[in-house]
Design a protein around this motif. Structure first.
Motif, PDB file in Angstrom:
ATOM      1  N   GLU A 114      18.884   9.911   0.886  1.00 22.82           N
ATOM      2  CA  GLU A 114      17.749  10.029   1.802  1.00 22.82           C
ATOM      3  C   GLU A 114      17.735  11.387   2.489  1.00 22.82           C
ATOM      4  N   CYS A 140       0.455   2.270  -8.524  1.00 20.29           N
ATOM      5  CA  CYS A 140       0.789   0.855  -8.742  1.00 20.29           C
ATOM      6  C   CYS A 140       0.677   0.494 -10.218  1.00 20.29           C
ATOM      7  N   TYR A 169       1.381  -3.115  -0.929  1.00 20.85           N
ATOM      8  CA  TYR A 169       2.097  -2.801   0.313  1.00 20.85           C
ATOM      9  C   TYR A 169       3.418  -2.104   0.033  1.00 20.85           C
ATOM     10  N   ALA A 170       4.110  -2.510  -1.038  1.00 23.77           N
ATOM     11  CA  ALA A 170       5.372  -1.868  -1.380  1.00 23.77           C
ATOM     12  C   ALA A 170       5.157  -0.424  -1.807  1.00 23.77           C
ATOM     13  N   CYS A 171       4.096  -0.179  -2.549  1.00 20.80           N
ATOM     14  CA  CYS A 171       3.824   1.169  -3.047  1.00 20.80           C
ATOM     15  C   CYS A 171       3.443   2.124  -1.922  1.00 20.80           C
ATOM     16  N   THR A 172       2.736   1.630  -0.927  1.00 17.53           N
ATOM     17  CA  THR A 172       2.288   2.477   0.180  1.00 17.53           C
ATOM     18  C   THR A 172       3.288   2.527   1.325  1.00 17.53           C
ATOM     19  N   GLY A 173       4.304   1.656   1.294  1.00 16.36           N
ATOM     20  CA  GLY A 173       5.272   1.632   2.388  1.00 16.36           C
ATOM     21  C   GLY A 173       4.748   0.988   3.652  1.00 16.36           C
ATOM     22  N   GLN A 174       3.663   0.238   3.537  1.00 18.40           N
ATOM     23  CA  GLN A 174       3.079  -0.436   4.696  1.00 18.40           C
ATOM     24  C   GLN A 174       3.700  -1.820   4.874  1.00 18.40           C
ATOM     25  N   PRO A 175       3.857  -2.285   6.114  1.00 14.48           N
ATOM     26  CA  PRO A 175       4.373  -3.648   6.326  1.00 14.48           C
ATOM     27  C   PRO A 175       3.362  -4.675   5.832  1.00 14.48           C
ATOM     28  N   SER A 176       3.869  -5.745   5.253  1.00 17.38           N
ATOM     29  CA  SER A 176       2.970  -6.779   4.739  1.00 17.38           C
ATOM     30  C   SER A 176       2.403  -7.602   5.893  1.00 17.38           C
ATOM     31  N   LYS A 192      13.527  -4.672  10.520  1.00 22.18           N
ATOM     32  CA  LYS A 192      13.208  -3.256  10.360  1.00 22.18           C
ATOM     33  C   LYS A 192      14.343  -2.463   9.726  1.00 22.18           C
TER      34      LYS A 192
END
Length: 336
Positions: free
Chosen positions: A307, A234, A247-254, A281
């Motif tokens: 991807e 970060c 949250y963006a860096c870890t890919g977790q939902p806020s 999603k």
């Protein structure tokens, strides 16, 4: 000897010593990842875990160090602890007196018969005392290899001590477990993580808000290694860090997205809730950019290709160039 001692894990170092070298081979300290830069280098630097430090210190002072089995979740101080023991026991002779293997790579019976047995059966000319064999990620070892290890532990106990490190003690055969003193490392307490986090934020000049720090600690699940990796990522990506950046860096939902999903499921009709969640999603950001349909189709195709290439192990640098190039072409298509 078979003693179950449950302790909470070792926190990271404080004070100037906490910035010491991992080993004599470590080069420029500033170029190290933070997980290594702030790794304790001695038992004195292991703080807030007096039970385990006192027990190990007593073993060393009495000259009665047993075979050790450290188990517990990742990032809780297992490897750090045994490296600190090795430095205290051997000092400058560390290289000749310690054999460190990652059992997830060298996990077959051949490594027991060759490397470990050869190391255990030989004596050094200029050093005396017990040698130390460190087997990290030992729960990845095959059962035949563990059975062979049991015999080696038995045969060379007079001049070698083993430290076996694993995440799941159930994957270590009982015959090996019974020959070791076992220590369980639990996830770090949030208060311990917070203290080390404040120290590192101050030293590295990280601009992180209280909400960002809370999100980072909450997502760590007691794993100090994860805290430092996410914090460093970060810090490299954003000039200031808030909860959204974490949250963006870890890919977790806020938490806001989770709250919206829960509200849809509780209050809306089934088909409405389902469509809203699917949209949240699946809809990529590119879909909300004001592009012509042909440009949007082109970009989505390129993103799918990138991807796929990443999933099969393509070089990140090349795919980043492809991503930038795709958007540049898309802008030209939109303006044509």
């Amino acid at each position: 000897m078979d003693i179950d001692v449950e302790v909470t894990p070792l926190a990271f170092a404080t004070g100037a010593k906490g910035k010491g070298k991992l080993s004599d081979a470590v080069g420029d300290l500033e170029s190290l990842p933070w997980v290594e830069k702030y790794r304790p280098t001695s038992l004195d630097e292991l703080v807030s875990q007096s039970d385990i430090v006192d027990t190990l210190q007593r073993f060393i002072d009495d000259g009665k160090l047993p075979h050790l089995l450290f188990y517990g979740p990742p990032g809780t101080g297992k490897t750090t602890t045994v490296l600190a023991i090795a430095r205290k026991l051997y000092g400058k002779n560390l290289g000749s007196m310690v054999l460190e293997l990652n059992a997830s790579d060298d996990r077959g019976i051949d490594v027991i018969r060759d490397q470990i047995k050869t190391f255990a059966s030989t004596r050094t000319v200029f050093s005396s005392g017990l040698k130390l064999v460190i087997l990290d990620e030992a729960d990845a070892m095959t059962t035949p290899a563990q059975s062979a290890l049991r015999r080696v532990i038995e045969k060379y106990t007079k001049n070698v001590r083993f430290c076996i490190i694993c995440n799941y003690v159930s994957k270590i055969i009982p015959a090996v477990q019974s020959r070791c003193t076992r220590f369980r490392f639990a996830p770090l307490k949030l208060t311990d993580i917070n203290g080390r986090l404040d120290l590192i934020v101050e030293r590295e000049g990280v601009n992180i808000s209280a909400e960002g720090k809370s999100a980072l600690i909450r997502l760590s699940s007691g794993d100090m290694r994860r805290v430092l990796n996410v914090l460093q990522a970060c810090h490299a990506a954003y000039p200031s860090i808030d909860s959204g950046e974490v949250y963006a860096c870890t890919g977790q939902p806020s938490p806001d997205d989770i709250k919206r999903v829960a509200d849809w499921m509780l209050n809306d009709e089934f088909h409405v809730a389902l469509s809203n969640i699917a949209a949240l999603k699946l809809t990529p950001y590119v879909n909300v950019i004001d592009f012509p349909a042909s440009t949007r189709v082109y970009l989505l195709e390129q993103l799918a290709e990138i991807e796929y290439h990443m999933s099969v192990g393509s070089t990140e640098k090349i795919q980043l160039s492809a991503l930038v190039g795709a958007f540049k072409i898309g802008v030209e298509m939109a303006s044509a």
